[in-house]
Design a protein around this motif. Structure first.
Motif, mmCIF file in Angstrom:
data_model
loop_
_atom_site.group_PDB
_atom_site.id
_atom_site.type_symbol
_atom_site.label_atom_id
_atom_site.label_comp_id
_atom_site.label_asym_id
_atom_site.label_seq_id
_atom_site.Cartn_x
_atom_site.Cartn_y
_atom_site.Cartn_z
ATOM 1 N N THR A 172 0.831 -1.214 0.000
ATOM 2 C CA THR A 172 0.000 0.000 0.000
ATOM 3 C C THR A 172 0.863 1.260 0.000
ATOM 4 O OG1 THR A 172 -0.169 0.126 2.419
ATOM 5 C CG2 THR A 172 -1.824 -1.197 1.251
ATOM 6 N N ARG A 173 2.161 1.098 0.138
ATOM 7 C CA ARG A 173 3.071 2.247 0.180
ATOM 8 C C ARG A 173 3.226 2.893 -1.181
ATOM 9 N NH1 ARG A 173 5.874 2.889 4.991
ATOM 10 N NH2 ARG A 173 4.833 1.554 6.486
ATOM 11 N N GLN A 174 3.680 4.138 -1.157
ATOM 12 C CA GLN A 174 3.925 4.874 -2.392
ATOM 13 C C GLN A 174 5.326 4.562 -2.903
ATOM 14 O OE1 GLN A 174 3.232 8.993 -1.599
ATOM 15 N NE2 GLN A 174 1.044 8.721 -1.316
ATOM 16 N N ASN A 175 5.563 4.885 -4.144
ATOM 17 C CA ASN A 175 6.870 4.775 -4.794
ATOM 18 C C ASN A 175 7.370 3.339 -4.940
ATOM 19 O OD1 ASN A 175 6.973 7.612 -4.935
ATOM 20 N ND2 ASN A 175 7.758 7.678 -2.847
ATOM 21 N N VAL B 288 -0.170 -8.960 -5.560
ATOM 22 C CA VAL B 288 -0.477 -8.337 -4.262
ATOM 23 C C VAL B 288 -1.744 -8.974 -3.714
ATOM 24 C CG1 VAL B 288 -1.178 -6.200 -3.116
ATOM 25 C CG2 VAL B 288 0.657 -6.173 -4.832
ATOM 26 N N LYS B 289 -1.687 -9.355 -2.438
ATOM 27 C CA LYS B 289 -2.835 -9.964 -1.776
ATOM 28 C C LYS B 289 -2.997 -9.317 -0.404
ATOM 29 C CE LYS B 289 -4.691 -14.487 -1.783
ATOM 30 N NZ LYS B 289 -4.440 -15.914 -1.873
ATOM 31 N N ASP B 290 -4.172 -8.797 -0.133
ATOM 32 C CA ASP B 290 -4.472 -8.140 1.143
ATOM 33 C C ASP B 290 -3.461 -7.041 1.470
ATOM 34 O OD1 ASP B 290 -6.679 -9.845 1.562
ATOM 35 O OD2 ASP B 290 -5.371 -11.379 2.427
ATOM 36 N N GLY B 291 -3.039 -6.294 0.455
ATOM 37 C CA GLY B 291 -2.128 -5.178 0.658
ATOM 38 C C GLY B 291 -0.685 -5.578 0.919
ATOM 39 N N GLN B 292 -0.348 -6.858 0.713
ATOM 40 C CA GLN B 292 1.000 -7.364 0.963
ATOM 41 C C GLN B 292 1.485 -8.162 -0.239
ATOM 42 O OE1 GLN B 292 2.801 -7.109 4.095
ATOM 43 N NE2 GLN B 292 1.219 -5.597 4.521
ATOM 44 N N ILE B 293 2.795 -8.234 -0.369
ATOM 45 C CA ILE B 293 3.396 -9.114 -1.364
ATOM 46 C C ILE B 293 4.641 -9.733 -0.747
ATOM 47 C CG2 ILE B 293 4.737 -7.271 -2.483
ATOM 48 C CD1 ILE B 293 4.255 -8.799 -5.160
ATOM 49 N N SER C 190 8.385 -5.132 5.480
ATOM 50 C CA SER C 190 7.868 -5.448 6.813
ATOM 51 C C SER C 190 8.521 -6.682 7.431
ATOM 52 C CB SER C 190 6.353 -5.632 6.770
ATOM 53 O OG SER C 190 5.995 -6.658 5.868
ATOM 54 N N ALA C 191 9.239 -7.486 6.639
ATOM 55 C CA ALA C 191 9.900 -8.674 7.196
ATOM 56 C C ALA C 191 10.890 -9.246 6.201
ATOM 57 C CB ALA C 191 8.879 -9.747 7.565
#
Length: 128
Positions: free
Chosen positions: A31-34, A42-47, A87-88
């Motif tokens: 969901t971040r920019q750039n 992308v699934k549920d705002g994550q990849i 994020s990880a």
């Protein structure tokens, strides 16, 4: 002021995972920019992205971003991920690795794991 520690930790964990013959993966807040990522995955705002040497080429992990070339469904793509969007990082086989806070709205965090105070000044904690 010191530079953020997140990119250094990210590089060290990547090397540790690879040195143990495991496959490094990163989770990205999509969901971040750039970002330049394959949106179709992308699934549920994550990849989650595989960073193994067989999956990517020209991997660069700078203090600001992770970049590499890869193929997604046979289509070549240059990927760009700001450090703040990660994020990880973990080993696919064991799940060992580290999660990171991603709280700043522009995708850049200070890498110290604690959000800034409302007035923008750093928060200091006594650690015993």
């Amino acid at each position: 002021m010191m530079t953020p520690n997140k990119p250094y930790i990210l590089r060290a964990l990547y090397e540790w995972i690879a040195d143990n013959n495991m496959i490094p993966h990163i989770n990205v807040d999509a969901t971040r920019q750039n970002l330049k990522i394959p949106q179709q995955f992308v699934k549920d705002g994550q990849i989650t992205l595989n960073l193994s040497t067989t999956a990517v080429h020209n991997l660069q992990m700078t203090n600001f971003a992770v970049t590499f070339g890869a193929r997604f469904s046979g289509t070549p793509m240059q990927v760009y991920i700001p450090i703040g969007a990660i994020s990880a990082i973990y080993a696919r086989e064991t799940g060992e690795g580290m999660m990171f806070d991603t709280y700043d709205s522009d995708g850049d965090d200070d890498g110290n794991g604690s959000p800034p105070a409302a007035d923008g000044k750093p928060i200091l904690k006594i650690v015993k």
